[in-house]
Design an enzyme around this catalytic site. Structure first.
Site, PDB file in Angstrom:
ATOM      1  N   ASP A  23     -46.973 -29.932  29.193  1.00 28.65           N
ATOM      2  CA  ASP A  23     -47.655 -30.234  27.946  1.00 28.65           C
ATOM      3  C   ASP A  23     -46.779 -31.289  27.230  1.00 28.65           C
ATOM      4  O   ASP A  23     -45.616 -31.465  27.592  1.00 28.65           O
ATOM      5  CB  ASP A  23     -47.747 -28.937  27.127  1.00 28.65           C
ATOM      6  N   LEU A  24     -47.323 -31.991  26.260  1.00 23.67           N
ATOM      7  CA  LEU A  24     -46.519 -33.030  25.588  1.00 23.67           C
ATOM      8  C   LEU A  24     -45.942 -32.552  24.246  1.00 23.67           C
ATOM      9  O   LEU A  24     -44.742 -32.321  24.116  1.00 23.67           O
ATOM     10  CB  LEU A  24     -47.367 -34.288  25.370  1.00 23.67           C
ATOM     11  N   ASP A  25     -46.850 -32.405  23.274  1.00 17.76           N
ATOM     12  CA  ASP A  25     -46.411 -32.062  21.910  1.00 17.76           C
ATOM     13  C   ASP A  25     -45.789 -30.665  21.879  1.00 17.76           C
ATOM     14  O   ASP A  25     -46.454 -29.685  22.218  1.00 17.76           O
ATOM     15  CB  ASP A  25     -47.605 -32.095  20.943  1.00 17.76           C
ATOM     16  N   THR A  30     -43.079 -33.389  18.392  1.00 18.02           N
ATOM     17  CA  THR A  30     -44.127 -33.941  17.525  1.00 18.02           C
ATOM     18  C   THR A  30     -44.962 -32.854  16.847  1.00 18.02           C
ATOM     19  O   THR A  30     -45.757 -33.169  15.964  1.00 18.02           O
ATOM     20  CB  THR A  30     -45.081 -34.829  18.343  1.00 18.02           C
ATOM     21  N   LYS A  86     -52.127 -25.544  17.630  1.00 17.63           N
ATOM     22  CA  LYS A  86     -51.303 -26.162  18.674  1.00 17.63           C
ATOM     23  C   LYS A  86     -52.086 -26.214  19.983  1.00 17.63           C
ATOM     24  O   LYS A  86     -52.698 -25.222  20.396  1.00 17.63           O
ATOM     25  CB  LYS A  86     -50.005 -25.368  18.869  1.00 17.63           C
ATOM     26  N   GLY A  87     -52.075 -27.369  20.615  1.00 16.87           N
ATOM     27  CA  GLY A  87     -52.785 -27.522  21.889  1.00 16.87           C
ATOM     28  C   GLY A  87     -54.288 -27.711  21.734  1.00 16.87           C
ATOM     29  O   GLY A  87     -55.001 -27.921  22.701  1.00 16.87           O
ATOM     30  N   ARG A 130     -58.157 -32.653  18.330  1.00 15.91           N
ATOM     31  CA  ARG A 130     -58.254 -33.100  16.937  1.00 15.91           C
ATOM     32  C   ARG A 130     -59.559 -32.601  16.303  1.00 15.91           C
ATOM     33  O   ARG A 130     -59.568 -32.066  15.198  1.00 15.91           O
ATOM     34  CB  ARG A 130     -58.199 -34.625  16.907  1.00 15.91           C
ATOM     35  N   SER A 159     -51.946 -32.829  28.520  1.00 15.79           N
ATOM     36  CA  SER A 159     -51.879 -32.772  27.058  1.00 15.79           C
ATOM     37  C   SER A 159     -53.262 -32.929  26.432  1.00 15.79           C
ATOM     38  O   SER A 159     -54.102 -33.668  26.943  1.00 15.79           O
ATOM     39  CB  SER A 159     -50.970 -33.894  26.555  1.00 15.79           C
ATOM     40  N   ALA A 160     -53.468 -32.263  25.303  1.00 13.57           N
ATOM     41  CA  ALA A 160     -54.729 -32.409  24.566  1.00 13.57           C
ATOM     42  C   ALA A 160     -54.743 -33.687  23.737  1.00 13.57           C
ATOM     43  O   ALA A 160     -55.775 -34.098  23.221  1.00 13.57           O
ATOM     44  CB  ALA A 160     -54.917 -31.214  23.643  1.00 13.57           C
ATOM     45  N   SER A 161     -53.592 -34.328  23.616  1.00 11.68           N
ATOM     46  CA  SER A 161     -53.483 -35.455  22.680  1.00 11.68           C
ATOM     47  C   SER A 161     -54.052 -36.762  23.220  1.00 11.68           C
ATOM     48  O   SER A 161     -53.854 -37.112  24.379  1.00 11.68           O
ATOM     49  CB  SER A 161     -52.015 -35.674  22.313  1.00 11.68           C
ATOM     50  N   ASN A 170     -52.989 -39.434  21.912  1.00 14.08           N
ATOM     51  CA  ASN A 170     -51.867 -40.343  21.656  1.00 14.08           C
ATOM     52  C   ASN A 170     -50.735 -40.158  22.666  1.00 14.08           C
ATOM     53  O   ASN A 170     -49.598 -40.575  22.423  1.00 14.08           O
ATOM     54  CB  ASN A 170     -51.314 -40.092  20.245  1.00 14.08           C
ATOM     55  N   LYS A 183     -58.291 -27.151  25.545  1.00 16.26           N
ATOM     56  CA  LYS A 183     -57.597 -25.886  25.804  1.00 16.26           C
ATOM     57  C   LYS A 183     -58.121 -24.863  24.799  1.00 16.26           C
ATOM     58  O   LYS A 183     -58.351 -25.243  23.662  1.00 16.26           O
ATOM     59  CB  LYS A 183     -56.073 -26.038  25.621  1.00 16.26           C
ATOM     60  N   GLU A 194     -45.808 -24.873  28.518  1.00 13.17           N
ATOM     61  CA  GLU A 194     -46.659 -24.951  27.318  1.00 13.17           C
ATOM     62  C   GLU A 194     -46.006 -24.320  26.092  1.00 13.17           C
ATOM     63  O   GLU A 194     -45.307 -23.319  26.229  1.00 13.17           O
ATOM     64  CB  GLU A 194     -47.961 -24.169  27.574  1.00 13.17           C
ATOM     65  N   ASP A 195     -46.280 -24.891  24.919  1.00 17.65           N
ATOM     66  CA  ASP A 195     -45.770 -24.294  23.676  1.00 17.65           C
ATOM     67  C   ASP A 195     -46.881 -23.666  22.845  1.00 17.65           C
ATOM     68  O   ASP A 195     -46.627 -23.200  21.740  1.00 17.65           O
ATOM     69  CB  ASP A 195     -45.054 -25.346  22.811  1.00 17.65           C
TER      70      ASP A 195
HETATM   71  P1  B16 Z   1     -54.220 -36.019  18.938  1.00 18.90           P
HETATM   72  P2  B16 Z   1     -50.472 -31.067  23.352  1.00 18.90           P
HETATM   73  C1  B16 Z   1     -51.982 -31.407  21.183  1.00 18.90           C
HETATM   74  O1  B16 Z   1     -51.077 -31.906  22.123  1.00 18.90           O
HETATM   75  C2  B16 Z   1     -51.277 -30.892  19.943  1.00 18.90           C
HETATM   76  O2  B16 Z   1     -50.554 -29.704  20.236  1.00 18.90           O
HETATM   77  C3  B16 Z   1     -52.274 -30.580  18.860  1.00 18.90           C
HETATM   78  O3  B16 Z   1     -51.606 -30.159  17.707  1.00 18.90           O
HETATM   79  C4  B16 Z   1     -53.118 -31.816  18.589  1.00 18.90           C
HETATM   80  O4  B16 Z   1     -54.131 -31.547  17.629  1.00 18.90           O
HETATM   81  C5  B16 Z   1     -53.794 -32.265  19.896  1.00 18.90           C
HETATM   82  O5  B16 Z   1     -52.797 -32.531  20.859  1.00 18.90           O
HETATM   83  C6  B16 Z   1     -54.622 -33.509  19.716  1.00 18.90           C
HETATM   84  O6  B16 Z   1     -53.742 -34.559  19.409  1.00 18.90           O
HETATM   85  O7  B16 Z   1     -54.746 -35.861  17.563  1.00 18.90           O
HETATM   86  O8  B16 Z   1     -52.941 -36.811  19.031  1.00 18.90           O
HETATM   87  O9  B16 Z   1     -55.270 -36.481  19.929  1.00 18.90           O
HETATM   88  O10 B16 Z   1     -49.636 -29.996  22.733  1.00 18.90           O
HETATM   89  O11 B16 Z   1     -51.646 -30.557  24.163  1.00 18.90           O
HETATM   90  O12 B16 Z   1     -49.640 -32.099  24.087  1.00 18.90           O
HETATM   91 MG    MG Z   2     -48.160 -28.504  22.846  1.00 21.57          MG
END
Ligand code: B16
Ligand code: MG
Length: 218
Positions: free
Chosen positions: A9-11, A17, A45-46, A49, A114-116, A118, A145, A169-170
């Site tokens: 996982d990233l964040d 972050t 978390k995870g 958006r 990662s769900a992000s 970014n 997720k 994963e966190d």
């Molecule tokens: P973004 P992960 C997740 O990343 C974050 O934990 C979560 O807080 C965030 O809302 C989600 O990514 C979407 O991120 O707004 O940058 O697209 O933990 O899955 O790496």
């Molecule tokens: Mg995470």
């Protein structure tokens, strides 16, 4: 030689972050008159958006037009992007690099789940993009997720069976996604919160190379 797929996982796992997501969501929620606690943040978390904003509006019993909804998502993201503009390798979490380098040395697949949306710019800023055999992020999935889609895609891209994949994963949603995918789930963070994980570590400093070797062998 066993070749497993390690999915990071990233964040909150690779980079610190999670605190920036928290600040940006808190400011946004407060700006529309909704309180936002650390316990609520844990539930985001995870989570994507879009789903995160739906949850916040639900907690505040608010509904918005599509236009307002999208403009709030934009507002949150632009504040988050401001926090990460100056990000560099110093924001890598302890021993993440040692873990990634050891897995590369052991000829294992190293992937991102990662769900992000970014994720890529963050990997560029921290100089880690090249370390990954496959990257699956919020731009590549339709289901968030705890749906296992993001991790199953990483398995598919490396041609690895789910039971040969290990997820770091966190988030509660991420651990549930890994378990639903039939993968080994490793919680990084508070073990009381991540109690559904198969293994728990506070951070990577607690996770030894010999433990990684055991995961590779079995
Ligand atoms: P973004 P992960 C997740 O990343 C974050 O934990 C979560 O807080 C965030 O809302 C989600 O990514 C979407 O991120 O707004 O940058 O697209 O933990 O899955 O790496
Ligand atoms: Mg995470």
């Amino acid at each position: 030689m066993n070749k497993k797929c390690f999915i990071f996982d990233l964040d909150g796992v690779i980079v610190d972050t999670a605190k920036y997501h928290f600040l940006a969501w808190k400011n946004l929620a407060n700006s529309i008159g909704i309180d936002f606690s650390h316990a609520q943040n844990e539930q985001l978390k995870g989570v994507s958006r879009k789903r995160s904003l739906e949850k916040i509006l639900g907690w505040g019993n608010q509904t918005l037009s599509d236009i307002d909804f999208h403009s709030l998502m934009e507002k949150k993201n632009s504040e988050y992007l401001n926090y990460i503009t100056t990000m560099n390798r110093s924001e890598l979490l302890p021993d993440v690099e040692r873990t990634i380098n050891f897995l590369i040395e052991m000829n294992q697949f190293v992937t991102l789940g990662s769900a992000s949306k970014n994720a890529r710019p963050i990997l560029v800023k921290t100089n880690l993009l090249e370390a990954f055999d496959a990257i699956v992020d919020g731009n590549d999935v339709t289901e968030a997720k705890p749906n296992p889609e993001v991790f199953l895609k990483a398995a598919l891209l490396t041609n690895t069976q789910p039971n040969h994949c290990i997820v770091f994963e966190d988030s509660v949603a991420g651990i549930q996604a890994a378990n639903a995918a039939g993968m080994i789930s490793i919680g990084i963070g508070n073990e009381n919160i991540l109690s559904e994980a198969m293994y728990n570590f506070t951070d990577f400093t607690e996770l030894s190379n010999s433990f990684l070797e055991e995961l590779i062998k079995h």
